[in-house]
Design a protein around this motif. Sequence first.
Motif, PDB file in Angstrom:
ATOM      1  N   SER A  24      46.101 -49.352 -20.873  1.00  0.00           N
ATOM      2  CA  SER A  24      47.287 -48.464 -21.152  1.00  0.00           C
ATOM      3  C   SER A  24      48.481 -49.075 -20.993  1.00  0.00           C
ATOM      4  CB  SER A  24      47.362 -47.420 -19.846  1.00  0.00           C
ATOM      5  OG  SER A  24      47.448 -48.003 -18.693  1.00  0.00           O
ATOM      6  N   ASP A  25      48.788 -50.161 -20.473  1.00  0.00           N
ATOM      7  CA  ASP A  25      50.234 -50.998 -20.432  1.00  0.00           C
ATOM      8  C   ASP A  25      50.311 -51.386 -22.021  1.00  0.00           C
ATOM      9  OD1 ASP A  25      50.833 -50.576 -18.065  1.00  0.00           O
ATOM     10  OD2 ASP A  25      49.741 -52.502 -17.237  1.00  0.00           O
ATOM     11  N   ILE A  26      49.095 -52.097 -22.678  1.00  0.00           N
ATOM     12  CA  ILE A  26      49.116 -52.737 -23.790  1.00  0.00           C
ATOM     13  C   ILE A  26      49.118 -51.604 -24.865  1.00  0.00           C
ATOM     14  CG2 ILE A  26      47.761 -53.602 -25.824  1.00  0.00           C
ATOM     15  CD1 ILE A  26      46.512 -55.366 -23.593  1.00  0.00           C
ATOM     16  N   ARG A  27      48.801 -50.312 -24.542  1.00  0.00           N
ATOM     17  CA  ARG A  27      48.815 -49.264 -25.460  1.00  0.00           C
ATOM     18  C   ARG A  27      50.483 -48.821 -25.676  1.00  0.00           C
ATOM     19  NH1 ARG A  27      44.945 -46.515 -23.511  1.00  0.00           N
ATOM     20  NH2 ARG A  27      46.303 -44.970 -22.422  1.00  0.00           N
ATOM     21  N   LEU A  28      50.916 -48.791 -24.364  1.00  0.00           N
ATOM     22  CA  LEU A  28      52.361 -48.308 -24.391  1.00  0.00           C
ATOM     23  C   LEU A  28      53.362 -49.359 -25.177  1.00  0.00           C
ATOM     24  CD1 LEU A  28      54.643 -46.642 -23.130  1.00  0.00           C
ATOM     25  CD2 LEU A  28      54.565 -48.058 -21.055  1.00  0.00           C
ATOM     26  N   VAL A  29      52.939 -50.885 -25.048  1.00  0.00           N
ATOM     27  CA  VAL A  29      54.013 -51.799 -25.780  1.00  0.00           C
ATOM     28  C   VAL A  29      53.663 -51.525 -27.028  1.00  0.00           C
ATOM     29  CG1 VAL A  29      54.030 -54.170 -26.231  1.00  0.00           C
ATOM     30  CG2 VAL A  29      54.209 -53.265 -23.792  1.00  0.00           C
ATOM     31  N   ILE A  30      52.725 -51.408 -27.745  1.00  0.00           N
ATOM     32  CA  ILE A  30      52.346 -51.012 -29.145  1.00  0.00           C
ATOM     33  C   ILE A  30      52.906 -49.940 -29.553  1.00  0.00           C
ATOM     34  CG2 ILE A  30      50.552 -51.075 -30.987  1.00  0.00           C
ATOM     35  CD1 ILE A  30      48.906 -53.031 -29.214  1.00  0.00           C
ATOM     36  N   ARG A  31      52.580 -48.739 -28.886  1.00  0.00           N
ATOM     37  CA  ARG A  31      53.175 -47.401 -29.078  1.00  0.00           C
ATOM     38  C   ARG A  31      54.533 -47.631 -29.697  1.00  0.00           C
ATOM     39  NH1 ARG A  31      51.092 -42.046 -28.581  1.00  0.00           N
ATOM     40  NH2 ARG A  31      52.880 -40.541 -29.269  1.00  0.00           N
ATOM     41  N   THR A  32      55.173 -47.996 -28.442  1.00  0.00           N
ATOM     42  CA  THR A  32      56.771 -48.082 -28.290  1.00  0.00           C
ATOM     43  C   THR A  32      57.115 -48.760 -29.544  1.00  0.00           C
ATOM     44  OG1 THR A  32      56.835 -47.687 -26.060  1.00  0.00           O
ATOM     45  CG2 THR A  32      58.810 -48.775 -27.110  1.00  0.00           C
ATOM     46  N   PHE A  33      56.585 -49.641 -29.874  1.00  0.00           N
ATOM     47  CA  PHE A  33      57.187 -50.703 -31.203  1.00  0.00           C
ATOM     48  C   PHE A  33      56.884 -50.000 -32.326  1.00  0.00           C
ATOM     49  CE2 PHE A  33      55.682 -53.539 -34.597  1.00  0.00           C
ATOM     50  CZ  PHE A  33      56.942 -54.408 -34.699  1.00  0.00           C
ATOM     51  N   PHE A  90      56.798 -44.981 -37.018  1.00  0.00           N
ATOM     52  CA  PHE A  90      55.368 -44.798 -37.199  1.00  0.00           C
ATOM     53  C   PHE A  90      55.098 -43.471 -36.340  1.00  0.00           C
ATOM     54  CE2 PHE A  90      55.459 -48.667 -39.188  1.00  0.00           C
ATOM     55  CZ  PHE A  90      54.499 -48.642 -40.205  1.00  0.00           C
ATOM     56  N   GLU A  91      54.096 -42.863 -36.859  1.00  0.00           N
ATOM     57  CA  GLU A  91      53.356 -41.487 -36.025  1.00  0.00           C
ATOM     58  C   GLU A  91      52.215 -42.195 -35.312  1.00  0.00           C
ATOM     59  OE1 GLU A  91      51.185 -37.607 -36.781  1.00  0.00           O
ATOM     60  OE2 GLU A  91      53.076 -37.805 -37.848  1.00  0.00           O
ATOM     61  N   VAL A  92      52.136 -42.311 -34.227  1.00  0.00           N
ATOM     62  CA  VAL A  92      51.026 -42.902 -33.194  1.00  0.00           C
ATOM     63  C   VAL A  92      50.141 -41.846 -32.670  1.00  0.00           C
ATOM     64  CG1 VAL A  92      50.430 -44.861 -31.871  1.00  0.00           C
ATOM     65  CG2 VAL A  92      52.554 -44.896 -33.000  1.00  0.00           C
ATOM     66  N   THR A  93      48.869 -41.882 -32.867  1.00  0.00           N
ATOM     67  CA  THR A  93      47.964 -41.353 -32.213  1.00  0.00           C
ATOM     68  C   THR A  93      47.098 -42.402 -31.239  1.00  0.00           C
ATOM     69  OG1 THR A  93      47.352 -39.548 -33.816  1.00  0.00           O
ATOM     70  CG2 THR A  93      45.971 -39.779 -32.320  1.00  0.00           C
ATOM     71  N   GLU A  94      46.959 -41.943 -30.218  1.00  0.00           N
ATOM     72  CA  GLU A  94      46.343 -43.016 -29.167  1.00  0.00           C
ATOM     73  C   GLU A  94      45.012 -42.496 -28.635  1.00  0.00           C
ATOM     74  OE1 GLU A  94      48.466 -44.087 -25.858  1.00  0.00           O
ATOM     75  OE2 GLU A  94      50.420 -43.612 -26.734  1.00  0.00           O
ATOM     76  N   ALA A  95      43.908 -43.661 -28.564  1.00  0.00           N
ATOM     77  CA  ALA A  95      42.723 -43.329 -27.959  1.00  0.00           C
ATOM     78  C   ALA A  95      42.281 -44.522 -27.248  1.00  0.00           C
ATOM     79  CB  ALA A  95      41.800 -43.297 -29.129  1.00  0.00           C
ATOM     80  N   ALA A  96      41.816 -44.171 -26.014  1.00  0.00           N
ATOM     81  CA  ALA A  96      41.100 -45.300 -25.102  1.00  0.00           C
ATOM     82  C   ALA A  96      39.803 -45.564 -25.033  1.00  0.00           C
ATOM     83  CB  ALA A  96      41.745 -45.139 -23.665  1.00  0.00           C
ATOM     84  N   THR A  97      39.144 -44.808 -25.836  1.00  0.00           N
ATOM     85  CA  THR A  97      37.679 -45.259 -26.151  1.00  0.00           C
ATOM     86  C   THR A  97      37.107 -45.009 -27.571  1.00  0.00           C
ATOM     87  OG1 THR A  97      36.832 -42.853 -25.727  1.00  0.00           O
ATOM     88  CG2 THR A  97      37.084 -44.337 -23.664  1.00  0.00           C
ATOM     89  N   ALA A  98      36.071 -45.665 -27.757  1.00  0.00           N
ATOM     90  CA  ALA A  98      35.536 -45.372 -29.162  1.00  0.00           C
ATOM     91  C   ALA A  98      35.391 -44.016 -29.643  1.00  0.00           C
ATOM     92  CB  ALA A  98      34.235 -46.137 -29.240  1.00  0.00           C
ATOM     93  N   ALA A  99      34.855 -42.983 -28.563  1.00  0.00           N
ATOM     94  CA  ALA A  99      34.505 -41.579 -28.853  1.00  0.00           C
ATOM     95  C   ALA A  99      35.779 -41.054 -29.163  1.00  0.00           C
ATOM     96  CB  ALA A  99      33.772 -41.208 -27.470  1.00  0.00           C
ATOM     97  N   ALA A 100      36.707 -41.187 -28.162  1.00  0.00           N
ATOM     98  CA  ALA A 100      38.363 -40.629 -28.253  1.00  0.00           C
ATOM     99  C   ALA A 100      38.722 -41.012 -29.828  1.00  0.00           C
ATOM    100  CB  ALA A 100      39.046 -40.982 -27.188  1.00  0.00           C
ATOM    101  N   ALA A 101      38.549 -42.176 -30.032  1.00  0.00           N
ATOM    102  CA  ALA A 101      39.158 -42.770 -31.302  1.00  0.00           C
ATOM    103  C   ALA A 101      38.813 -42.124 -32.635  1.00  0.00           C
ATOM    104  CB  ALA A 101      38.911 -44.334 -31.609  1.00  0.00           C
ATOM    105  N   LEU A 102      37.190 -41.849 -32.605  1.00  0.00           N
ATOM    106  CA  LEU A 102      36.702 -41.279 -33.711  1.00  0.00           C
ATOM    107  C   LEU A 102      37.119 -39.735 -33.773  1.00  0.00           C
ATOM    108  CD1 LEU A 102      33.267 -43.083 -33.414  1.00  0.00           C
ATOM    109  CD2 LEU A 102      35.051 -43.466 -35.086  1.00  0.00           C
ATOM    110  N   ALA A 103      37.202 -39.113 -32.558  1.00  0.00           N
ATOM    111  CA  ALA A 103      37.485 -37.610 -32.523  1.00  0.00           C
ATOM    112  C   ALA A 103      39.093 -37.731 -33.249  1.00  0.00           C
ATOM    113  CB  ALA A 103      37.557 -37.037 -31.214  1.00  0.00           C
TER     114      ALA A 103
END
Length: 120
Positions: free
Chosen positions: A27-36, A42-55
């Motif tokens: 989540s920390d890495i996601r936050l940094v990348i998303r903020t940037f 850019f419009e950012v959609t986040e996912a923490a797992t493969a299943a969530a990413a595909l959905a």
Amino acid sequence: MCSQSGHILGWSNGCVSRSVLLVEDDSDIRLVIRTFLEEEGFEVTEAATAAAALAAARAAEPDLALVDLRLPDRHGFEVVRELRAKKQAIPGYGHPLHKDRDPRVARLFAVAAQAGTNGH
């Protein structure tokens, strides 16, 4: 958000809508990348797992996917392969490594290319 400054990943970020699927379990890495990315417009959609990413990819149809290779439920290359199977034009990018320094990393680059990533 619409930013007029700079370029990212070879795109002019002007007022053209670009969406990114960010797949990262930390989540920390996601936050940094998303903020940037959001600061660059850019419009950012986040996912923490493969299943969530595909959905999320089915729902959001992103222009680009940034995929962590070590996800808790599947390997990132598998996610890229599935995304590519659904939408041929979606670029996928992994983390930059120095392939000239380690033969294991060179092998990783070869596997990444087979998975259909555009960069590394």
